[in-house]
Motif scaffolding. Structure first.
Motif, PDB file in Angstrom:
ATOM      1  N   ASN A  39      50.441 -11.958  30.129  1.00 22.90           N
ATOM      2  CA  ASN A  39      50.219 -12.173  31.275  1.00 22.90           C
ATOM      3  C   ASN A  39      50.355 -13.107  32.235  1.00 22.90           C
ATOM      4  OD1 ASN A  39      48.722  -9.885  32.014  1.00 22.90           O
ATOM      5  ND2 ASN A  39      46.709 -10.506  31.009  1.00 22.90           N
ATOM      6  N   SER A  42      54.072 -13.578  33.190  1.00 24.81           N
ATOM      7  CA  SER A  42      54.682 -12.603  33.800  1.00 24.81           C
ATOM      8  C   SER A  42      54.329 -13.553  35.506  1.00 24.81           C
ATOM      9  CB  SER A  42      53.372 -10.994  33.948  1.00 24.81           C
ATOM     10  OG  SER A  42      53.651 -10.317  35.010  1.00 24.81           O
ATOM     11  N   VAL A  43      53.690 -13.834  35.638  1.00 29.47           N
ATOM     12  CA  VAL A  43      53.112 -14.342  36.370  1.00 29.47           C
ATOM     13  C   VAL A  43      54.231 -15.685  37.252  1.00 29.47           C
ATOM     14  CG1 VAL A  43      51.684 -16.650  37.572  1.00 29.47           C
ATOM     15  CG2 VAL A  43      50.844 -14.663  36.776  1.00 29.47           C
ATOM     16  N   ILE A  45      56.982 -15.899  36.078  1.00 32.50           N
ATOM     17  CA  ILE A  45      58.412 -15.184  36.569  1.00 32.50           C
ATOM     18  C   ILE A  45      58.148 -14.788  37.875  1.00 32.50           C
ATOM     19  CG2 ILE A  45      59.573 -12.951  35.749  1.00 32.50           C
ATOM     20  CD1 ILE A  45      59.507 -13.174  32.962  1.00 32.50           C
ATOM     21  N   LYS A  46      57.347 -13.840  38.317  1.00 33.84           N
ATOM     22  CA  LYS A  46      56.964 -13.291  39.132  1.00 33.84           C
ATOM     23  C   LYS A  46      56.948 -14.591  40.586  1.00 33.84           C
ATOM     24  CE  LYS A  46      54.577 -10.249  42.408  1.00 33.84           C
ATOM     25  NZ  LYS A  46      52.949  -9.848  42.758  1.00 33.84           N
ATOM     26  N   ASP A  47      56.597 -15.776  39.858  1.00 34.00           N
ATOM     27  CA  ASP A  47      56.658 -16.955  41.289  1.00 34.00           C
ATOM     28  C   ASP A  47      58.057 -16.928  41.140  1.00 34.00           C
ATOM     29  OD1 ASP A  47      54.127 -16.393  42.218  1.00 34.00           O
ATOM     30  OD2 ASP A  47      53.614 -18.435  40.435  1.00 34.00           O
ATOM     31  N   LEU A  49      61.216 -15.507  40.841  1.00 36.60           N
ATOM     32  CA  LEU A  49      61.577 -14.523  41.560  1.00 36.60           C
ATOM     33  C   LEU A  49      61.488 -14.089  42.821  1.00 36.60           C
ATOM     34  CD1 LEU A  49      64.238 -12.372  41.504  1.00 36.60           C
ATOM     35  CD2 LEU A  49      62.213 -10.765  41.533  1.00 36.60           C
ATOM     36  N   SER A  50      60.028 -14.928  43.498  1.00 39.13           N
ATOM     37  CA  SER A  50      60.219 -15.054  44.538  1.00 39.13           C
ATOM     38  C   SER A  50      60.309 -15.842  45.720  1.00 39.13           C
ATOM     39  CB  SER A  50      58.126 -14.672  45.240  1.00 39.13           C
ATOM     40  OG  SER A  50      57.441 -13.202  44.124  1.00 39.13           O
ATOM     41  N   SER A  76      68.696 -10.601  41.481  1.00 40.53           N
ATOM     42  CA  SER A  76      67.771  -9.020  40.958  1.00 40.53           C
ATOM     43  C   SER A  76      68.422  -9.021  39.496  1.00 40.53           C
ATOM     44  CB  SER A  76      68.468  -8.259  41.590  1.00 40.53           C
ATOM     45  OG  SER A  76      67.425  -8.405  43.099  1.00 40.53           O
ATOM     46  N   TYR A  79      66.860 -11.593  36.590  1.00 40.57           N
ATOM     47  CA  TYR A  79      65.899 -11.034  35.898  1.00 40.57           C
ATOM     48  C   TYR A  79      65.030  -9.954  35.245  1.00 40.57           C
ATOM     49  CZ  TYR A  79      64.658 -15.558  38.294  1.00 40.57           C
ATOM     50  OH  TYR A  79      63.843 -16.874  38.173  1.00 40.57           O
ATOM     51  N   GLU A  80      66.085  -8.927  36.036  1.00 40.43           N
ATOM     52  CA  GLU A  80      65.744  -7.354  35.190  1.00 40.43           C
ATOM     53  C   GLU A  80      66.290  -7.901  33.764  1.00 40.43           C
ATOM     54  OE1 GLU A  80      68.098  -4.577  37.405  1.00 40.43           O
ATOM     55  OE2 GLU A  80      67.062  -4.686  39.111  1.00 40.43           O
ATOM     56  N   LYS A  84      60.693  -9.026  28.455  1.00 31.19           N
ATOM     57  CA  LYS A  84      59.524  -8.784  28.768  1.00 31.19           C
ATOM     58  C   LYS A  84      58.745  -9.739  28.345  1.00 31.19           C
ATOM     59  CE  LYS A  84      60.518  -4.603  30.268  1.00 31.19           C
ATOM     60  NZ  LYS A  84      61.253  -4.514  31.652  1.00 31.19           N
TER      61      LYS A  84
END
Length: 116
Positions: A39, A42-43, A45-47, A49-50, A76, A79-80, A84
């Motif tokens: 978790n 994931s947060v 990586i999301k930050d 990417l954003s 994109s 990151y894909e 995981k």
């Protein structure tokens, strides 16, 4: 954290359960530790990417103009292709790169040490 340098597999790998519960002596506790770390990753990586995609944000409300930005597509895709977060967390756990503690176990060891 550099995700590309991680040795985590991109695909699903069968793991020996005894390797995962080597430190905790409890597979459920190991899975809980890995899940919490996944978790966090994931947060993170999301930050990341954003932040990178925010540079390409278009603030006009026109639906007629859709811009295809090559750099945005490459970011994109990068990151894909990353493993995981659960696979990254499992690899970190196996390599002993995850710090965790169990307050209940520490209290039990402290009480046991005082009785001796």
């Amino acid at each position: 954290m550099d995700y590309k340098k991680s040795k985590a597999p991109v695909n699903t790998v069968t793991r020996n359960i005894m390797d995962l519960c080597r430190d905790t002596e409890n597979i459920y506790q190991s899975v809980a530790i890995i899940a919490k770390r996944a978790n966090q990753i994931s947060v993170q990586i999301k930050d990341d990417l954003s932040k990178k995609l925010a540079e390409f944000a278009s603030y006009n409300d026109s639906l007629e103009e859709v811009f295809e930005n090559r750099e945005q597509i490459e970011i994109s895709r990068y990151y894909e292709k990353l493993p995981k977060p659960s696979l990254l967390a499992t690899q970190e756990f196996i390599e002993d790169k995850v710090y965790w503690r169990d307050p209940a176990r520490e209290a039990q060891l402290a009480a046991f040490g005082q009785e001796m």
